[in-house]
Design an enzyme around this catalytic site. Structure first.
Site, PDB file in Angstrom:
ATOM      1  N   CYS A 112       0.857  -1.188   0.000  1.00  0.00           N
ATOM      2  CA  CYS A 112       0.000   0.000   0.000  1.00  0.00           C
ATOM      3  C   CYS A 112       0.890   1.234   0.000  1.00  0.00           C
ATOM      4  O   CYS A 112       1.887   1.288   0.712  1.00  0.00           O
ATOM      5  CB  CYS A 112      -0.900   0.021   1.233  1.00  0.00           C
ATOM      6  SG  CYS A 112      -2.022   1.445   1.263  1.00  0.00           S
ATOM      7  N   CYS A 116       0.334   4.490   6.302  1.00  0.00           N
ATOM      8  CA  CYS A 116      -0.063   4.900   7.657  1.00  0.00           C
ATOM      9  C   CYS A 116       0.945   4.335   8.671  1.00  0.00           C
ATOM     10  O   CYS A 116       1.409   3.208   8.529  1.00  0.00           O
ATOM     11  CB  CYS A 116      -1.474   4.406   7.968  1.00  0.00           C
ATOM     12  SG  CYS A 116      -2.688   4.981   6.764  1.00  0.00           S
ATOM     13  N   CYS A 119       0.399   0.738  10.468  1.00  0.00           N
ATOM     14  CA  CYS A 119      -0.103  -0.390   9.672  1.00  0.00           C
ATOM     15  C   CYS A 119       1.030  -1.230   9.089  1.00  0.00           C
ATOM     16  O   CYS A 119       1.968  -0.694   8.489  1.00  0.00           O
ATOM     17  CB  CYS A 119      -0.983   0.173   8.549  1.00  0.00           C
ATOM     18  SG  CYS A 119      -1.488  -1.074   7.346  1.00  0.00           S
ATOM     19  N   CYS A 330      -6.786  -6.813  12.060  1.00  0.00           N
ATOM     20  CA  CYS A 330      -6.618  -5.608  11.249  1.00  0.00           C
ATOM     21  C   CYS A 330      -5.207  -5.068  11.347  1.00  0.00           C
ATOM     22  O   CYS A 330      -4.654  -4.947  12.423  1.00  0.00           O
ATOM     23  CB  CYS A 330      -7.524  -4.491  11.766  1.00  0.00           C
ATOM     24  SG  CYS A 330      -9.203  -4.733  11.344  1.00  0.00           S
TER      25      CYS A 330
END
Ligand code: SAH
Ligand code: SF4
Length: 360
Positions: A112, A116, A119, A330
């Site tokens: 990604c 962030c 993450c 998550c």
């Protein structure tokens, strides 16, 4: 050789037409792929043996492999799915108490680019977008492996779905039409890509939109999410109001609780103020540890935050942690060696090289 996964009924009709077979055969093949989750053409037992042989000359069901599989004590299963080029992503099956509800958490990209700070995927950097077929394959991997039918799909695995919008939209269409998973059982989670949110609004999407807000104000959000400097909370609010207006749907505000960063009572009050005029529910996500940078909030802090927020009249839920013992929760999906014993050496050479290359 065509791969049947990802083909619509009309696409399959083109194949059966070429083979001189009826549209009814196309429907049978379609249902074997999406509803009965066949792994190969030989399993399609209501087609004659002769026709199966003809079909095998031009098509196969899938070209992906399960490179690794881990099962949690709570029933969560994490798969490392390997695509034809050797690239890998993680896909998670979550079962909730109600066993009729089987949720697939799918990835939309390898890595990604949003980066962030909390993450695990973000730390991997961006490798590539998944095709819509690769998104669909993840759900089929689960269905083929478990023999069960997935009822809900959430785009909460690796990657930012709104930065791969065309493939995500096409996959969602096939989830609705071919898997018969209703739009409301599909959830797209975004870090707040405003152009993408506007596009979903313009299309009047009936799926659920979840937004990773994670902070009560600009300064805190910018500290933990770089993207706040590009798409700030004020503009995000306008985009969400436009979205709820256009679609008539409530959005889900996701709020990651990190100890000492955004979990105070003041933060809850400030968040309540920000969401006051957004048609939304709130989902609180206690941070899952991925490195030493941040810490999990205490159970008390989570409950206090929830009750302060509830006084604002919004519906607030706390996300259950699933698959914690296999790092399937998550933000913990990395799709690389070292994460919970997942060994990408079992992925194709090229994919491992890409991943190793990105990770050094
Ligand atoms: N890119 C999208 C969807 C994938 S991430 C997005 O960011 O929304 C799915 C959810 O997991 C997001 O809400 C994300 O912020 C959250 N998440 C990321 N890292 C996490 C962590 N370490 N602990 C708990 N949740 C995390
Ligand atoms: Fe990307 Fe979402 Fe992770 Fe942020 S939280 S880095 S947007 S996958």
């Amino acid at each position: 050789m065509q791969t049947l996964t990802g083909l619509t009924l009309q696409d399959i009709e083109e194949i059966t037409d070429t083979l001189g077979a009826s549209k009814f055969r196309a429907r049978q093949i379609h249902n074997w792929v999406y509803l009965k989750s066949a792994s190969n053409i030989d399993q399609m037992t209501d087609l004659s043996a002769a026709f199966r042989e003809e079909l095998k000359q031009v098509a196969q069901v899938t070209d992906v492999k399960i490179a690794q599989k881990q099962e949690s004590t709570d029933g969560t299963i994490k798969y490392l799915v390997e695509f034809a080029d050797g690239g890998c992503v993680e896909t998670v099956l979550m079962r909730f108490d109600n066993r009729a509800n089987l949720t697939a958490c799918v990835s939309s990209q390898i890595g990604c680019a949003v980066g962030c700070s909390f993450c695990a995927t973000g730390k991997q950097g961006f490798v590539r977008n998944l095709t819509y077929k690769e998104i669909i394959e993840q759900v089929l991997v689960i269905q083929r492996d478990t023999g069960l039918k997935v009822t809900n799909v959430v785009f909460m695995g690796q990657g930012e779905p709104l930065l791969n919008l065309d493939n995500v939209l096409r996959a969602m269409e096939i989830f609705s039409q071919s898997f018969r998973i209703g739009a409301r059982r599909l959830t797209v989670s975004t870090a707040g890509i405003i152009g993408g949110i506007n596009e979903l609004a313009a299309r009047k999407m009936q799926s659920t939109l979840a937004v990773s807000l994670h902070a009560p104000n600009h300064a805190v959000r910018a500290q933990i999410m770089e993207i706040e400097n590009k798409y700030n909370m004020a503009d995000l609010k306008s985009a969400l109001q436009n979205y709820t207006g256009q679609t008539g749907r409530r959005v889900t505000i996701e709020y990651l609780l990190i100890k000492g960063i955004n979990d105070s009572t003041d933060a809850a009050l400030e968040l309540a103020h920000y969401i006051k005029d957004i048609k939304c529910n709130v989902n609180l996500i206690p941070y899952n540890s991925v490195d030493d940078r941040y810490e999990k909030p205490s159970g008390n802090a989570v409950m206090r935050f929830k009750s302060v927020l509830e006084q604002s009249g919004k519906k607030v839920t706390v996300r259950l942690e699933r698959g914690a013992d296999i790092d399937a929760a998550c933000g913990q999906l990395r799709g690389r060696a070292g994460a919970a014993g997942v060994d990408t050496r079992q992925c194709g050479e090229q994919g491992s090289t890409i991943l190793r290359g990105r990770l050094g």
